[in-house]
Design an enzyme around this catalytic site. Sequence first.
Site, short mmCIF file in Angstrom:
data_model
loop_
_atom_site.label_atom_id
_atom_site.label_comp_id
_atom_site.label_asym_id
_atom_site.label_seq_id
_atom_site.Cartn_x
_atom_site.Cartn_y
_atom_site.Cartn_z
N VAL A 279 0.84 -1.20 0.00
CA VAL A 279 0.00 0.00 0.00
C VAL A 279 0.88 1.25 0.00
CG1 VAL A 279 -1.60 1.35 1.40
CG2 VAL A 279 -2.00 -1.08 1.04
N ALA A 280 1.94 1.21 0.80
CA ALA A 280 2.80 2.39 0.89
C ALA A 280 3.58 2.61 -0.40
CB ALA A 280 3.77 2.23 2.07
N ASP A 326 -2.73 36.67 -34.10
CA ASP A 326 -3.39 37.76 -34.81
C ASP A 326 -2.72 39.06 -34.39
OD1 ASP A 326 -5.25 36.26 -36.10
OD2 ASP A 326 -6.76 36.43 -34.53
N ASP A 633 -12.26 31.08 -38.27
CA ASP A 633 -10.98 30.67 -37.68
C ASP A 633 -11.07 29.27 -37.08
OD1 ASP A 633 -9.66 33.03 -38.23
OD2 ASP A 633 -10.32 34.00 -36.39
N ASN A 695 9.37 5.79 -2.25
CA ASN A 695 8.91 4.41 -2.27
C ASN A 695 10.07 3.43 -2.44
OD1 ASN A 695 6.46 5.52 -2.03
ND2 ASN A 695 5.74 5.02 -4.09
P1 ATP Z 1 -5.98 40.56 -37.38
O1 ATP Z 1 -4.75 41.37 -37.46
O2 ATP Z 1 -6.38 40.25 -36.00
O3 ATP Z 1 -6.02 39.40 -38.33
P2 ATP Z 1 -7.25 42.50 -38.91
O4 ATP Z 1 -8.12 43.53 -38.30
O5 ATP Z 1 -5.92 42.90 -39.40
O6 ATP Z 1 -7.19 41.41 -37.86
P3 ATP Z 1 -9.41 42.02 -40.59
O7 ATP Z 1 -10.30 42.39 -39.47
O8 ATP Z 1 -9.72 40.86 -41.42
O9 ATP Z 1 -7.97 41.77 -40.09
O10 ATP Z 1 -9.26 43.30 -41.51
C1 ATP Z 1 -8.66 43.22 -42.76
C2 ATP Z 1 -8.85 44.53 -43.49
O11 ATP Z 1 -10.23 44.76 -43.69
C3 ATP Z 1 -8.34 45.72 -42.71
O12 ATP Z 1 -6.98 45.99 -43.02
C4 ATP Z 1 -9.24 46.82 -43.21
O13 ATP Z 1 -8.73 47.38 -44.42
C5 ATP Z 1 -10.53 46.13 -43.53
N1 ATP Z 1 -11.49 46.27 -42.43
C6 ATP Z 1 -11.31 45.95 -41.14
N2 ATP Z 1 -12.41 46.20 -40.42
C7 ATP Z 1 -13.32 46.69 -41.26
C8 ATP Z 1 -14.68 47.12 -41.13
N3 ATP Z 1 -15.31 47.10 -39.98
N4 ATP Z 1 -15.31 47.56 -42.24
C9 ATP Z 1 -14.70 47.56 -43.41
N5 ATP Z 1 -13.44 47.18 -43.61
C10 ATP Z 1 -12.75 46.75 -42.56
#
Ligand code: ATP
Length: 884
Positions: A279-280, A326, A633, A695
Site C-alpha cells: 500500500v505504501a 493575430d 478561424d 517508495n
Molecule cells: P488581425 O490582425 O487580428 O487578423 P485584422 O483587423 O488585421 O485582424 P481584418 O479584421 O480581417 O484583419 O481586416 C482586414 C482589413 O479589412 C483591414 O486591413 C481593413 O482594411 C478592412 N477592415 C477591417 N475592419 C473593417 C470594417 N469594420 N469595415 C470595413 N473594412 C474593414
Amino acid sequence: MKWYQLDQQEVMDKLATDSNSGLSKTIADKRLKKNGLNKLNEGKNTSLLFLFLKQFQDFMVLVLLAATLLSGLLGEYVDAIAIIVIVIINSILGFFQEQRAEKSLSKLKELSAPVAHVLRDGEWVSLPSTHIVAGDLIKLTSGDRIVADIRLIKSASLEIEESALTGESLPVTKHVNAIPTNNVEYADQMNMAFMGTLVTKGSGVGVVVGTGMDTVMGQIADLLVQTKPQPTPLERRLADLGGVLIIIALFLTAMVVGVGVWQGHPLYEMFLSGISLAVAAIPEGLPAIVTVALSLGVQRMIKKKAIVRKLAAVETLGNTTVICSDKTGTLTENKMTVKQLYVNHQLFDISGDGYDVHGDFYVKNQKANSRLVEESLLYAMLCSHASVRKHNKKWVMDGDPTEVALLVAAHKANITEASKKQFRIIEEIAFDSDRKRMTVIVEDQSHQRFAIIKGAPDVLLPRSTYILDEAGRRPFSMKDNNKVETQLLKMASQALRTIAICIKPLSPGHSYDAISVENNVTFVGLAGLIDPPRKEVKKAIKACKDAGIKTVMITGDHAKTAIAIAKQLDLTRNDEAVLTGSQLNQMSDQQLADQINDIAVFARVTPTHKLKIVQALQQKGHIVAMTGDGVNDAPALKASDIGISMGLTGTDVAKESSELILMDDNFTTIETAIKEGRNIYENIRKFIRYLLASNVGEILVMLFAILMAYPLPLIPVQILWVNLVTDGLPAMALGVDQPEEDVMRMPPRPVKEGIFSRGLGVKIITRGFLIGLVTLLAFIIAYQNDPDQLTYARTIAFVTLIMAQLIHVFDCRSARSVFARNPLKNVYLVGAVLSSILLLIIVIYYPPLQQIFETVAIPPTDWIYVLCMSSIPTVLFGFVPSKK
Ligand code: ATP
C-alpha cells in the site's frame, strides 16, 4: 405553442415584451425565479459520499482492509483499529484532493459558458446565458452559439447551422415572416432559431420563446450523451506507468514476504507487513495528484487571465515551438485613431489621440477643411455598426474599434449621429475577414438610393471606376489609381491600417444584388488608422524567443503595415520575412512548408489561409499555437496543437474550438500561460521524483534488512504512517511550487520526451537507494548496540526514514541541486513538512500512540544523529553538479 405561425407583434404581445425596450429587470427576475435558470439538466453531480467511497476502491487498500479485519478477528484490535484509522485519514486526504480538482473543473466550465446580448430596460447588455428568460430580446451575430429558442424579428443575411438539432450541416438562411402552415418540421421553421445551434453568418434579433428544458434541445436532452472528460496524455501515460510500478512493487513486496517467511518470521506478521508495504509503495495516488496539480495550475492561470478549456493543453503548452498570433487587438491595443484622410488627392492630417472626439484637420500643417472630408466621414458613419454618443456627460464608444475610430474622426468634422438620421438603411452586407469589406444600401430623404462600401483598399481600388472630386464624380484614371496606391503604401509603411471608402449611386427602379453593388464603385477616400502595439508585448515576444518559441504575426492588414508593426515589436528586422494571402494562394503546400521557417509575418490573409499555415508548420515538426476569434478561424484553431481564442472579442464558435481562452485578448497572456504550462509539467515531475524515490527507499530498507536476516525495521502501522506523513501534503505542495528561474530559458520540451528523461530516473533510483541505505544503517547500528531494544531501533529507523524523505523533498524542487533554491520560498512545502514532523513527533512522544505505533521517546542527541544520517542522501548529491 407554434411560435412560427405568429407574426412578430403577436409574439411580443403573448410574451408581454416590447421591441424597443425589451423586458424590465424586475419582470425578468420574476420570470427567472418562476422558470429557473436557462440550462439543460445535466447528469447528477458526483455526490460527496460517492467521492469519499471512491477512495476505497483501490485493490491494495481493499486487501489491506481485509487483512486488517482478519487481524482484528485474531485479536489484534489495536493494530486493526490503527490501520483502519490511517486508511481513513488517507482517504479523507484523497477525497479533499479530488473534490478540489472537481470544483476547479466545474468553475472552468462556468467561465467558458457563453454570454448573451440582451435588451433590458431599453439598453443592450451582456448577460450569462443562464439568466435569459422568455420574452427577452436577443441580438445574434456571426459566431454566436444560440442560448435559447428564439422567434426571429430581424434578420440581416442571418444564416444558422442547425446540425446539433437536425443533423444537417449546411447552414440555413433565416427570415422573420410568419409561416402559416401547420406542423412545420424544426428544420423548416425558417423564422426560428434554436438553442445549441450556431450563427455562421449575418446578424439578427429575436424574442426568446423557450428556455432551459422548455426548448427543443431540452426535449431531447435526455438523449444527449454526457461526455466524460478525457484523461490527458500525461494522465494516461502515468496510468500506464502506474501499472508497471504496481507490478514492480508487488514483486519486491512478495520478495520481502517470501524471504521473511523463509527466514522464520511469523507468516501472519510478514503478510500484514507485506500488504502495508505494498500500500505504501504503490503510487496509487499518482494520477489523482497529477489531476490536482493540473487543476490547481489551471486555477493559477485563470488568475493570470488564461482559461484552459482542456487540461491536456497544459502539457502541450510546454511543447509549443511556434505561436501564430493575430495582430489587431492581440499584439496591438485595438484602440484605433484615424490619423490621415486622403480625399481628392489631398492628404489631411488629423490631430487628437485615442478616442478623444476633439481634433482638427490639417493640410501641410495648416488647419483646413473640405466638403469631401465631411462627405467621406458621413459615408463611413453610415456604413458602420459602431456608436459614439454622450451619456451622462461622458463619451461612450461601442462597437468595432476600426469603425469607432472612423466615427470619432467624423465627430471631429462635426458629423454626428444626428447627421445619420436623414438616411435610412435599407440593406446590409456585413463585414467579414474573408471579403474584407462591408456594404450598406441607404436611402436619403429624397428617396435616392446609393450603396456605401468600405473595406481594404486593395480590394476596393480594383473595383473603382470613378473618383469623387469637388465637382462630382469623374472616371478613375490610371493616374488617379497610381496616386492613391502611392499614398496607400506611404500610410502602410508608417504602420497605419488603411480603409477605403467608396459609394455607388443606384438608379431608381433598377434591381441590384450583392455582387453588382460592389462593382464599378466611386472612390471617395482613404483613411489611415494608427493602432499602437501593446507596450508589454515586445518583452513577451523576447521572452518567448529566449524560450525557443518563435512568434509569427498573422493579419488581414496590408503587408507594409504589418511589417512596420512587426519591426516595432522586434518580431523581425527583415522586410522580406513576409508572405501575403495572394502569394499563399499560388504556393503548393510543399513550397510553403519549405519556406515557412523564414517567415515572420503573414499579411492580407483570410482565415482560410490560417489552416494552410498551421499545416505547413506542423509538417516542419512544429507544435503550433494559433489564435483566432471568428467563425472562419475555427478549422485552424482545431487543427493547431493549441487553439487560442479571444475572451473579449472572440465568438462562441472560436471559443468552443480552442484549448485556451485569453480573457484579455493579450499576447502577453499566451507567454504567461506557456510559462505556467511548463511549470506545471516540471512540478509534476518534481513530485513523481519525490514519491518514487521515497517508495524505493521504503521497499529497499525492508528488503535489505530481511536479506541480511535482521528483524523487520518497521512494523505495518509504522509503514502506513510513513506513507501518510510523507506522501500526502509534501507531494501536493511540490505540485504548487514556483517555477525555477530558467523555465523560460529552456527550449520547448520535445513531444516524445518521456517523464523520466533529463536524469529524473537516475535521480529517483540513486536518491531512493541512499534513503533506504541510511535508514537501514541507522537501524542496524541501533540494533547492534542493544538487540534487546528492538522498539528503540525501530523508532530510530522510523524517524530516519521519514526525515530523509522530508529533507529530500527540498532537493526535488530543483533539477540542479538542493542548494540552488531558497528552501523557504515555497511556504506550502515548509508548512507541509512542519506538519509532517509534528505528526511524527506525536507518534513517538505521546504515550497512548507510542503503544499503538510501538515507538519510544528518543532524546535530543539522537535527533542530531538521525538528522545527520537522513541528510546524507540529499546533501551528498547537492555537491554533485547536475545538468538540466
Ligand atoms: P488581425 O490582425 O487580428 O487578423 P485584422 O483587423 O488585421 O485582424 P481584418 O479584421 O480581417 O484583419 O481586416 C482586414 C482589413 O479589412 C483591414 O486591413 C481593413 O482594411 C478592412 N477592415 C477591417 N475592419 C473593417 C470594417 N469594420 N469595415 C470595413 N473594412 C474593414
